[in-house]
Design an enzyme around this catalytic site. Structure first.
Site, short mmCIF file in Angstrom:
data_model
loop_
_atom_site.label_atom_id
_atom_site.label_comp_id
_atom_site.label_asym_id
_atom_site.label_seq_id
_atom_site.Cartn_x
_atom_site.Cartn_y
_atom_site.Cartn_z
N ARG A 42 0.83 -1.22 0.00
CA ARG A 42 0.00 0.00 0.00
C ARG A 42 0.86 1.26 0.00
O ARG A 42 0.46 2.27 -0.58
CB ARG A 42 -0.93 0.00 1.20
CG ARG A 42 -2.06 -1.00 1.00
CD ARG A 42 -3.01 -0.97 2.15
NE ARG A 42 -4.23 -1.68 1.79
CZ ARG A 42 -5.07 -2.19 2.66
NH1 ARG A 42 -4.83 -2.07 3.96
NH2 ARG A 42 -6.16 -2.81 2.26
N LYS A 204 -17.63 -15.81 3.76
CA LYS A 204 -19.03 -15.63 4.14
C LYS A 204 -19.91 -15.12 3.01
O LYS A 204 -19.56 -14.18 2.32
CB LYS A 204 -19.12 -14.61 5.27
CG LYS A 204 -18.66 -15.14 6.60
CD LYS A 204 -19.27 -14.26 7.68
CE LYS A 204 -18.35 -14.12 8.88
NZ LYS A 204 -18.45 -12.79 9.45
N GLY A 356 -8.48 -8.22 -0.08
CA GLY A 356 -7.17 -8.44 0.57
C GLY A 356 -6.67 -9.85 0.41
O GLY A 356 -5.53 -10.08 -0.01
N GLY A 379 -13.35 -3.77 0.06
CA GLY A 379 -14.70 -3.22 0.25
C GLY A 379 -15.06 -2.21 -0.81
O GLY A 379 -16.16 -2.23 -1.36
P1 ADP Z 1 -11.16 -11.20 0.41
O1 ADP Z 1 -10.26 -10.67 1.50
O2 ADP Z 1 -10.42 -11.52 -0.83
O3 ADP Z 1 -12.37 -10.32 0.19
P2 ADP Z 1 -12.59 -12.91 2.25
O4 ADP Z 1 -12.02 -12.13 3.38
O5 ADP Z 1 -14.03 -12.81 1.97
O6 ADP Z 1 -11.75 -12.61 0.92
O7 ADP Z 1 -12.32 -14.46 2.51
C1 ADP Z 1 -11.04 -14.97 2.66
C2 ADP Z 1 -10.99 -16.06 3.68
O8 ADP Z 1 -11.89 -17.11 3.37
C3 ADP Z 1 -9.61 -16.67 3.73
O9 ADP Z 1 -9.10 -16.51 5.03
C4 ADP Z 1 -9.85 -18.13 3.37
O10 ADP Z 1 -9.03 -19.01 4.10
C5 ADP Z 1 -11.29 -18.33 3.78
N1 ADP Z 1 -11.89 -19.48 3.11
C6 ADP Z 1 -12.13 -19.66 1.81
N2 ADP Z 1 -12.67 -20.88 1.58
C7 ADP Z 1 -12.78 -21.47 2.77
C8 ADP Z 1 -13.27 -22.75 3.21
N3 ADP Z 1 -13.75 -23.65 2.35
N4 ADP Z 1 -13.25 -23.03 4.53
C9 ADP Z 1 -12.76 -22.13 5.40
N5 ADP Z 1 -12.28 -20.92 5.07
C10 ADP Z 1 -12.28 -20.60 3.77
MG MG Z 2 -10.47 -10.71 3.65
#
Ligand code: ADP
Ligand code: MG
Length: 398
Positions: A42, A204, A356, A379
């Site tokens: 960043r 989620k 992230g 976000g």
């Molecule tokens: P981003 O930061 O790219 O927006 P998120 O924060 O929504 O992504 O989600 C990332 C997290 O989701 C990671 O820590 C990853 O390990 C977890 N994750 C993805 N698939 C699974 C799974 N099947 N079971 C548990 N955790 C998961």
């Molecule tokens: Mg994340």
């Protein structure tokens, strides 16, 4: 739709020589336990704008938030480590104020010479930052003649330094990073080449319902993996054992699938999964979507799913990806995310990754330079693609 950058001055069109420029950056960097910057991406992303301003002889007043300090000034959330890293990158001394406003900050800014930088301490040490407070905005506005925003990761929040403050500054504009982000995401928003596919994963469904709903109306197909897919698979009646499933979102998932079907938007879910008895397992086992044992967790999409996703992705002309396809932080469950990252990298079209953890997965796979755009704002990129107006972008329009 009006272009995202309409009536927003690019930083290189602003008169800045010998003027004090308030530059809002996103130095919300991860720190090690010893309080050193563990990833300076960043900070490096802000360098083109900082260097440009310095070359033009501006007096640059940098400001950022860091973390979520709860009780005012808290040394744990000091911007000192970020300042030190920036001082190394620019090879110059960079004073840090004790607070972002007050006598100390005023003195540091008054002493600033042309072509030099000062860093204000964490904006969130002031309660008025998150409250979008007018008094704080007026105080900050007295520190500068010109306002430039280059903090894409913060523009979706109606906080003082990106909303109330720029509205008080007659001369304002967007830094190079913010321009690049708005241009890239604006392409997906306005007129992406088709087919346009979205890949969504992560932990989620509830975090991403709004973007899911918005994307269903804009894309030609959605590929879902990660823990998010677990909820969709469970909604279709598959048993997911001890996997991360949002039990209270099953009806919603069914409803989303139904609406996608009505719109004729194909939704691709995993056809196989990598399961294990715990997140600390050294390795996993590939099973079909009906093969998850009652004590098992689905932690990645399987190789057949990767092949299926890949086949779809290679035919796309535009791709947006958010959310890892599995627990990629653990090598045993990273193959899905890496395989999909590779497929997107090979796609001959406009490819964007945001979020992230998703960006970390792409960098971990060494594919950073194979994407058309890597968004620095999780976000913010999602809210933009939902078609929402971002307060920090609207505040820049003149
Ligand atoms: P981003 O930061 O790219 O927006 P998120 O924060 O929504 O992504 O989600 C990332 C997290 O989701 C990671 O820590 C990853 O390990 C977890 N994750 C993805 N698939 C699974 C799974 N099947 N079971 C548990 N955790 C998961
Ligand atoms: Mg994340």
């Amino acid at each position: 739709m009006a272009a995202l950058l309409d009536r927003i001055n690019p930083v290189d069109k602003l008169e800045v020589a010998s003027r004090r420029v308030f530059l809002r950056v996103d130095f919300n960097v991860p720190l090690t336990r010893e309080g050193k910057v563990s990833d300076d991406t960043r900070i490096r992303e802000a360098l083109p704008t900082i260097r440009h301003l310095l070359e033009r002889g501006a007096r640059v007043v940098l400001a950022s938030h860091l973390g979520r300090p709860k009780k005012g000034r808290d040394p744990k959330y000091s911007l000192a480590p970020a300042g030190e890293r920036l001082a190394e990158l620019l090879a110059m001394d960079i004073p840090l104020t004790d607070e972002c406003v007050g006598d100390g900050a005023r003195k540091v800014v008054t002493d600033l010479r042309d072509g030099r930088v000062a860093l204000l301490e964490n904006l969130r040490f002031q309660a008025g930052e998150e409250a979008n407070d007018g008094d704080l905005a007026r105080e900050l506005s007295r520190l500068a003649d010109v306002y430039v925003d280059d903090a894409f990761g913060a523009v979706h929040r109606a906080h003082c330094s990106v909303d109330a403050l720029p509205r008080l500054m007659p001369v304002r504009g967007a830094g190079f990073l913010l321009q690049r982000e708005l241009n890239a995401l604006g392409k997906l928003l306005a007129g992406p080449e088709r087919p346009y596919l979205a890949v969504l994963g992560g932990a989620k469904v509830s975090d991403k319902i709004a973007v899911l709903e918005a994307l269903f109306q804009r894309v030609d197909g959605i590929l879902i993996g990660g823990a998010m897919a677990n909820t969709f698979l469970a909604a279709q009646g598959h048993a997911l054992g001890k996997s991360l499933v949002e039990a209270d979102k099953l009806a919603l998932a069914r409803d989303l699938l139904q609406r996608a079907h009505e719109r004729g938007v194909p939704v691709t879910l995993p056809v196989d999964l990598v399961v294990a008895g715990s997140v600390d397992a050294e390795s996993g086992t590939v099973v079909g979507v009906d093969g998850v044992g009652p004590e098992e967790l689905a932690l990645d999409i399987g190789p057949k799913s990767v092949a299926l996703f890949r086949e779809r992705l290679l035919r796309a002309r535009s791709v947006f990806w958010n959310g890892p396809l599995g627990l990629f932080e653990k090598a045993a469950f990273a193959a899905g995310s890496v395989g999909v990252a590779r497929a997107i990298a090979e796609t001959a079209g406009f490819t964007v990754v945001g979020g992230g953890d998703s960006v970390a997965a792409v960098q971990q796979a060494g594919l950073g330079d194979r994407f058309s755009h890597i968004s620095t704002g999780g976000g913010a990129s999602l809210e933009l693609l939902e078609g929402r107006r971002l307060p920090g972008v609207e505040a820049l329009r003149t």
